[in-house]
Design a protein around this motif. Structure first.
Motif: not given
Length: 64
Positions: A32-33, A35-37, A39, A41, A45
């Motif tokens: 999740l980190i 993907q989010e940080e 940017k 998919t 990741s």
């Protein structure tokens, strides 16, 4: 900062703890980190973590 260290500076990520839940929780949180940080998919990741594992830069020491 974490993403930069892992992607560009050769950092090593150690996971140490209980096999029951911790390993999966850390893996999911890392994805999740990334993907989010970063940017990225979900596929990016997973591929990046597999690359880190093959380079012995994502190291897991679990018990239980």
């Amino acid at each position: 900062m974490l993403i930069d260290m892992m992607e560009n500076k050769g950092a090593v990520f150690y996971v140490c703890g209980d096999a029951q839940a911790m390993q999966r929780s850390v893996l999911e949180t890392w994805q999740l980190i990334y993907q989010e940080e970063g940017k990225k998919t979900a596929e990016d990741s997973i591929a990046f973590l597999k690359k880190l594992q093959s380079e012995e830069r994502y190291i897991v020491d679990i018990w239980g």
